[in-house]
Design an enzyme around this catalytic site. Sequence first.
Site, mmCIF file in Angstrom:
data_model
loop_
_atom_site.group_PDB
_atom_site.id
_atom_site.type_symbol
_atom_site.label_atom_id
_atom_site.label_comp_id
_atom_site.label_asym_id
_atom_site.label_seq_id
_atom_site.Cartn_x
_atom_site.Cartn_y
_atom_site.Cartn_z
ATOM 1 N N LYS A 73 2.439 -3.295 6.776
ATOM 2 C CA LYS A 73 2.744 -3.474 5.354
ATOM 3 C C LYS A 73 4.238 -3.261 5.112
ATOM 4 C CE LYS A 73 -1.325 -4.351 3.581
ATOM 5 N NZ LYS A 73 -1.611 -5.628 2.894
ATOM 6 N N TYR A 100 -1.140 0.079 10.903
ATOM 7 C CA TYR A 100 -1.514 -0.645 9.676
ATOM 8 C C TYR A 100 -0.415 -0.488 8.622
ATOM 9 C CZ TYR A 100 -3.191 -1.253 4.987
ATOM 10 O OH TYR A 100 -3.274 -1.612 3.670
ATOM 11 N N SER A 137 0.824 -1.204 0.000
ATOM 12 C CA SER A 137 0.000 0.000 0.000
ATOM 13 C C SER A 137 0.861 1.257 0.000
ATOM 14 C CB SER A 137 -0.881 -0.002 1.257
ATOM 15 O OG SER A 137 -1.458 1.271 1.480
ATOM 16 N N ASN A 147 -14.666 3.401 6.248
ATOM 17 C CA ASN A 147 -13.637 4.380 6.621
ATOM 18 C C ASN A 147 -13.224 5.202 5.408
ATOM 19 O OD1 ASN A 147 -12.955 3.483 9.418
ATOM 20 N ND2 ASN A 147 -12.536 1.570 8.351
ATOM 21 N N VAL A 183 -16.965 15.669 4.757
ATOM 22 C CA VAL A 183 -15.721 16.033 4.063
ATOM 23 C C VAL A 183 -14.707 16.487 5.105
ATOM 24 C CG1 VAL A 183 -14.671 17.590 2.386
ATOM 25 C CG2 VAL A 183 -16.975 16.657 1.972
HETATM 26 C C1 WQD Z 1 -9.362 9.744 0.867
HETATM 27 C C2 WQD Z 1 -9.645 11.245 1.017
HETATM 28 C C3 WQD Z 1 -9.793 11.971 3.299
HETATM 29 C C4 WQD Z 1 -13.411 9.606 4.159
HETATM 30 C C5 WQD Z 1 -6.511 4.959 2.982
HETATM 31 C C6 WQD Z 1 -5.426 4.190 3.663
HETATM 32 C C7 WQD Z 1 -4.537 3.537 2.644
HETATM 33 C C8 WQD Z 1 -5.353 2.742 1.641
HETATM 34 C C9 WQD Z 1 -6.432 3.602 1.018
HETATM 35 C C10 WQD Z 1 -5.265 0.424 2.336
HETATM 36 C C11 WQD Z 1 -8.824 11.902 2.115
HETATM 37 C C12 WQD Z 1 -11.139 12.120 2.598
HETATM 38 C C13 WQD Z 1 -12.295 10.180 3.565
HETATM 39 C C14 WQD Z 1 -14.527 10.403 4.486
HETATM 40 C C15 WQD Z 1 -13.357 12.321 3.625
HETATM 41 N N1 WQD Z 1 -5.941 1.594 2.239
HETATM 42 N N2 WQD Z 1 -12.288 11.511 3.304
HETATM 43 N N3 WQD Z 1 -14.454 11.751 4.207
HETATM 44 O O1 WQD Z 1 -6.790 7.980 3.705
HETATM 45 O O2 WQD Z 1 -6.077 8.320 1.272
HETATM 46 O O3 WQD Z 1 -5.963 6.039 2.264
HETATM 47 O O4 WQD Z 1 -7.225 4.120 2.096
HETATM 48 O O5 WQD Z 1 -4.198 0.131 1.929
HETATM 49 O O6 WQD Z 1 -3.697 2.675 3.346
HETATM 50 O O7 WQD Z 1 -4.624 5.107 4.385
HETATM 51 O O8 WQD Z 1 -8.166 7.033 1.792
HETATM 52 O O9 WQD Z 1 -10.572 7.030 1.309
HETATM 53 O O10 WQD Z 1 -9.817 7.230 3.734
HETATM 54 O O11 WQD Z 1 -9.483 9.167 2.173
HETATM 55 O O12 WQD Z 1 -13.328 13.544 3.381
HETATM 56 O O13 WQD Z 1 -15.571 9.936 5.020
HETATM 57 O O14 WQD Z 1 -11.019 11.423 1.383
HETATM 58 O O15 WQD Z 1 -9.525 13.101 4.144
HETATM 59 O O16 WQD Z 1 -8.498 13.226 1.701
HETATM 60 P P1 WQD Z 1 -6.709 7.464 2.303
HETATM 61 P P2 WQD Z 1 -9.580 7.560 2.293
#
Ligand code: WQD
Length: 348
Positions: free
Chosen positions: A160, A156, A130, A205, A224
């Site tokens: 990895k 997490y 990841s 999440n 957001v």
């Molecule tokens: C994306 C954007 C949030 C949720 C994670 C893990 C990474 C990988 C992918 C496994 C960010 C914003 C999010 C919400 C929001 N997983 N957001 N409201 O954090 O880039 O990566 O998932 O390997 O390891 O870290 O992905 O989808 O959580 O967030 O505004 O309800 O969306 O702030 O900018 P992220 P995400």
Amino acid sequence: MSANTPYVLVTGGAGFIGSHTVLELLTQGYNVVVADNLQNSCAELLQRIKKLAKIDSLPFHKVDLTSIDEIRSIFSQYKIVSVVHCAALKAVGESVRRPLAYYRNNVTGTLNLLEVMIENNVSDLVFSSSATVYKSDPSGRPFKENASDLGSNSPYGRTKLYTEQIIHDVVSAESGWNAIMLRYFNPTGAHESGLLGEDPSKVPNNLMPYVAKVAVGKLDKVHVFGDDYDTRDGTGVRDYIHVMDLAEAHVAALKRLDEKRGYEVFNLGSGAGQSVLEMIKAMEAACGHPIPYVVEPRRSGDIDTIVCDPTSAEKELGFRVTRGLDKMCEDLWRWQKNNPDGYNTESS
Ligand code: WQD
């Protein structure tokens, strides 16, 4: 199938990435054994894979990788010739609250798998890694596969990172081992049939499964997390990649192992970044109606921009994404509209 039929073992093969990878492997003519503890997935999904792959049987074993004997049992029943290792817990926030559960499941589970592979002279491995293994870099520059950029800020991500390093040590110690680490950026989308997709067991999440649940009316609005980032519209920018592009990349990596190049690492992403608001807008275009959202404070640990430099995977694996933002959202919407409660068909 005879006792000499070669199989690819896919751990976590009933999960989001794993299931789409299993389907792509079957479609490209591989024999597959699926191992999964079904902690974050269900057996219904396997029926759908068989339907899409037009096969009558798909070997499946409910397996907890923290039990080495359960892994041994699989290798004693099939001629496993390579492994695609997707099984892992993957919620960043949960890993902060339950680090030992993550180290036990993700790291100890992999140690057991590697042990059994060595016992059975299986030396070809594709590992689901990841972009979370990289240090946060506020500059927003696209990430190459630089070792100097490694350093995750969550348990997490560290599972990895440590697993990659353990695999590297095994490749160095054992003769004839070949292993490819695939560092995914932000997987989203779904198989175009609308039969396979992401089905988080709890409130999502990640952004896109959450947006999809709001679009289908299962959740009331998108939260957001911050609009004061140094980006085009102030919301977080990420590099989204269609899950079927990811699945195809796994098959390309499996084929690359035949070239016997030892240990390799590839970032998988599009190289382009989209903001939270741009993703919501793209999903509105796919579903045909507004998706309500509210702006809230930043989520701890998030940074402005994380995008991939995809040149190494393009050059070495011959892989590049072919599905853009519209396709990601069209396929995600079809999955969510057809399966508002995921694979839990009884409740719909
Ligand atoms: C994306 C954007 C949030 C949720 C994670 C893990 C990474 C990988 C992918 C496994 C960010 C914003 C999010 C919400 C929001 N997983 N957001 N409201 O954090 O880039 O990566 O998932 O390997 O390891 O870290 O992905 O989808 O959580 O967030 O505004 O309800 O969306 O702030 O900018 P992220 P995400």
